[in-house]
Design an enzyme around this catalytic site. Sequence first.
Site, PDB file in Angstrom:
ATOM      1  N   CYS A 113      -2.373  -4.368  -5.240  1.00 51.31           N
ATOM      2  CA  CYS A 113      -1.906  -4.442  -3.850  1.00 51.31           C
ATOM      3  C   CYS A 113      -2.937  -5.077  -2.922  1.00 51.31           C
ATOM      4  O   CYS A 113      -2.611  -5.423  -1.788  1.00 51.31           O
ATOM      5  CB  CYS A 113      -1.560  -3.046  -3.340  1.00 51.31           C
ATOM      6  N   HIS A 255      -2.045  -2.107   4.031  1.00 50.30           N
ATOM      7  CA  HIS A 255      -1.028  -2.178   2.980  1.00 50.30           C
ATOM      8  C   HIS A 255      -0.118  -0.962   3.125  1.00 50.30           C
ATOM      9  O   HIS A 255      -0.602   0.160   3.293  1.00 50.30           O
ATOM     10  CB  HIS A 255      -1.727  -2.181   1.616  1.00 50.30           C
ATOM     11  N   ASN A 285       7.048  -0.095  -1.018  1.00 52.04           N
ATOM     12  CA  ASN A 285       5.728  -0.664  -1.328  1.00 52.04           C
ATOM     13  C   ASN A 285       5.945  -2.008  -2.028  1.00 52.04           C
ATOM     14  O   ASN A 285       6.395  -2.047  -3.170  1.00 52.04           O
ATOM     15  CB  ASN A 285       4.972   0.324  -2.230  1.00 52.04           C
TER      16      ASN A 285
END
Length: 328
Positions: A113, A255, A285
Amino acid sequence: MVQARIMSIGSYVPDKVVTNFDLMKIVDTTDEWMTSMTGIKERHYCADDEAASDLAHRAAVKALESASVAPEDIEIIIVATATSDMAFPSTACLTQELLGAKNAMAFDVTAGCSGFICGLSVATNMIRAGRYKTILVIGSETLSKFSDFEDRNTCVLFGDGAGAVVVQASDDSEESRIISVHLKSDGSYADSLKLPAGGSRNPASLETVQKRMHYIYMDGQTTFKMAIRCMASISTQALEEQNMTVDQMKMLFPHQANWRIIEGLVKKLGTTMDKIIPSIQKYGNTSAASIPISLDEAQATGKIVKGDLILLTAFGAGYTWGSSIVRW
Ligand code: UT7
């Protein structure tokens, strides 16, 4: 000194929307659990015939159009992805072909990520070194294809999407610039978030398929705690090194993996939630795509305008983490 600045942004999410209520039909979960434990209400899934390069291509076209940059003018294409089309060639090369970016060199970065910030760091430093002028950085993910719909701990969390930025060289007279990028990793946590099979450690076999090893595995609680701790420390480091305070940041772009992680981060940084633009409720996500998707939305809705100071921060598999201060 040569500076690097973000010239334009574009993003793309696939059409198919999967709500919490849709997931309740296939796994033992509730809308109440997903909403209260993660903040997620729905996510977008790509079609069977869509891969990471297709999403990357669509986001990139928007970013290029917005900067009035032709595909032939791109010198480097960096795709951050944990869900590449295939082990090789890189998703960046496949995206290059879709774009018709004949003069570019293309490669992927693998940092979970944190991949988008990692790609931004590579692009910034290639430009600052004076060798390149126009670089496309893309975060693109198709996590739905690697989600185990028999594991309620993970499958409800992820969504698909892509975001792209055109990073270009500019001189000191231009206010907009990527001011700093900080990166860090700790491979001792490699087992806490992984896709165990399909690589050289566990090549694909009947056994790896039967053991469901081709899907995302995550130790959620360790990842949760480390995400807050690491994003807070690397954001603080970035601010301190620039003699800046969080109050000077117009917006923060962490994030988006879990709304509770963002609340924990915001608390540690001593600021308020109005500096965050929520996107997790709509997209889940989206890993390396989450920050550019949020940036695109922020610009489109006027929440950030040219000249604003913003802080990006991410955390992901590896573990990897990073931060970047940008004057938009
Ligand atoms: O993008 C990379 C970084 N990723 C992240 O940062 C994600 C980090 N982790 C998390 O966001 C959280 O750990 C989760 C949202 C994944 C889980 O939250 P948690 O507070 O760590 O919950 P937990 O795993 O301890 O599970 C609590 C309970 C368990 O039930 P019992 O054992 O207490 O009866 C789980 O079985 O919640 C249960 N549970 C669910 N219940 C309904 C787990 N998943 C679900 C579900 N629906 N989907």
